[in-house]
Enzyme design. Structure first.
Site, PDB file in Angstrom:
ATOM      1  N   ASP A  44       0.863  -1.186   0.000  1.00  0.00           N
ATOM      2  CA  ASP A  44       0.000   0.000   0.000  1.00  0.00           C
ATOM      3  C   ASP A  44       0.902   1.239   0.000  1.00  0.00           C
ATOM      4  O   ASP A  44       1.478   1.573  -1.031  1.00  0.00           O
ATOM      5  CB  ASP A  44      -0.905  -0.100   1.227  1.00  0.00           C
TER       6      ASP A  44
ATOM      7  N   ILE B 103      -9.911  -3.183   0.761  1.00  0.00           N
ATOM      8  CA  ILE B 103     -10.414  -4.525   0.485  1.00  0.00           C
ATOM      9  C   ILE B 103     -10.222  -5.455   1.675  1.00  0.00           C
ATOM     10  O   ILE B 103      -9.313  -5.264   2.481  1.00  0.00           O
ATOM     11  CB  ILE B 103      -9.741  -5.134  -0.780  1.00  0.00           C
TER      12      ILE B 103
ATOM     13  N   ASP C  29      -7.738  -8.048   6.461  1.00  0.00           N
ATOM     14  CA  ASP C  29      -8.692  -7.678   7.509  1.00  0.00           C
ATOM     15  C   ASP C  29      -9.010  -6.198   7.511  1.00  0.00           C
ATOM     16  O   ASP C  29      -8.297  -5.378   6.918  1.00  0.00           O
ATOM     17  CB  ASP C  29      -8.091  -8.005   8.882  1.00  0.00           C
TER      18      ASP C  29
HETATM   19  P1  IMP Z   1       1.717  -0.141   4.084  1.00  0.00           P
HETATM   20  O1  IMP Z   1       2.775  -0.053   5.123  1.00  0.00           O
HETATM   21  O2  IMP Z   1       0.904   1.108   4.005  1.00  0.00           O
HETATM   22  O3  IMP Z   1       2.200  -0.569   2.712  1.00  0.00           O
HETATM   23  O4  IMP Z   1       0.666  -1.181   4.631  1.00  0.00           O
HETATM   24  C1  IMP Z   1       0.717  -2.507   4.374  1.00  0.00           C
HETATM   25  C2  IMP Z   1      -0.264  -3.245   5.248  1.00  0.00           C
HETATM   26  O5  IMP Z   1      -1.468  -2.499   5.414  1.00  0.00           O
HETATM   27  C3  IMP Z   1      -0.689  -4.507   4.562  1.00  0.00           C
HETATM   28  O6  IMP Z   1       0.160  -5.539   4.875  1.00  0.00           O
HETATM   29  C4  IMP Z   1      -2.076  -4.712   5.096  1.00  0.00           C
HETATM   30  O7  IMP Z   1      -2.022  -5.407   6.308  1.00  0.00           O
HETATM   31  C5  IMP Z   1      -2.605  -3.322   5.360  1.00  0.00           C
HETATM   32  N1  IMP Z   1      -3.493  -2.853   4.264  1.00  0.00           N
HETATM   33  C6  IMP Z   1      -3.229  -1.919   3.315  1.00  0.00           C
HETATM   34  N2  IMP Z   1      -4.264  -1.768   2.477  1.00  0.00           N
HETATM   35  C7  IMP Z   1      -5.207  -2.648   2.893  1.00  0.00           C
HETATM   36  C8  IMP Z   1      -6.519  -2.986   2.399  1.00  0.00           C
HETATM   37  O8  IMP Z   1      -7.050  -2.476   1.414  1.00  0.00           O
HETATM   38  N3  IMP Z   1      -7.178  -3.943   3.120  1.00  0.00           N
HETATM   39  C9  IMP Z   1      -6.651  -4.573   4.212  1.00  0.00           C
HETATM   40  N4  IMP Z   1      -5.428  -4.290   4.689  1.00  0.00           N
HETATM   41  C10 IMP Z   1      -4.706  -3.339   4.035  1.00  0.00           C
HETATM   42 MG    MG Z   2      -3.151  -6.189   7.945  1.00  0.00          MG
END
Ligand code: IMP
Ligand code: MG
Length: 181
Positions: A102, A152, A158
């Site tokens: 993300d 999602i 989750d």
């Molecule tokens: P980042 O550090 O922002 O890249 O976040 C990554 C983590 O956020 C992922 O491993 C997920 O656990 C959570 N995450 C990000 N987007 C979503 C989503 O749309 N649904 C559920 N979990 C998400």
């Molecule tokens: Mg998560």
């Protein structure tokens, strides 16, 4: 369909086929290597179960739990390691498996941490990529689906620890996460 889900994006069959497709690429790339698959808990587990059974090269399985998410829908940017590696990854080829890339905050730091253990290589496999929200310079080496900026759930993903058991991936109704923000 669950009452909190707006629409189904990917059904069980498509998700299983996608895992098989990615496993095929991994099998070709890691022929003859010593692979350590590192699943990032908890979001990876359903995807990893489908993917891992189809990996045909010699490999170990390990897990890490690191989170930067609470009940909100954006990562705080701070990495908290809740479960560390058990395997010795020095001089081995590491494949990180995560549910979704993300902002990239979590995986950017995790990759750095894993690199500090001197593996032979580190690659990243994610089922989903939301490139519009990226804040870090990180890309997945294997990616199932590139999606729009939607929240999602299901197939391991989750919201506030719920919906991981849904067999499909669906878009969560915005009123569910707006309630607590
Ligand atoms: P980042 O550090 O922002 O890249 O976040 C990554 C983590 O956020 C992922 O491993 C997920 O656990 C959570 N995450 C990000 N987007 C979503 C989503 O749309 N649904 C559920 N979990 C998400
Ligand atoms: Mg998560």
């Amino acid at each position: 369909m669950d009452k909190d889900v707006e629409k189904i994006l990917y059904d069980e069959k498509s998700l299983e086929n996608k895992a098989a497709e990615l496993a095929e690429l991994i099998n070709n790339d890691y022929k003859g290597k010593k692979l350590v698959v590192v699943g990032i808990l908890k979001g990876c587990i359903v995807f990893l179960a489908d993917l891992f059974r189809r990996i045909k090269v010699d490999c170990e399985l390990d897990f890490m739990a690191a989170s930067s998410y609470g009940s909100s829908t954006e990562s705080s940017g701070e990495l908290i390691i809740k479960k560390d590696l058990s395997a010795d990854i020095r001089n081995k080829d590491v494949l990180i498996v995560e549910d979704i890339l993300d902002t990239g905050n979590t995986l950017y730091r995790l990759k750095d941490y894993i690199r500090s253990k001197n593996p032979a290589s580190v690659k990243l496999c994610v089922l989903f990529d939301k490139p519009d929200r990226r804040k870090r310079n990180i890309r997945a080496d294997y990616c199932g689906y590139t999606i729009d900026d939607l929240f999602i759930v299901g197939y391991g993903l989750d919201y506030d620890e719920k919906y991981r058991n849904l067999p499909y991936v669906g878009v969560l109704k915005p009123e569910i996460y707006n309630k607590s923000n």
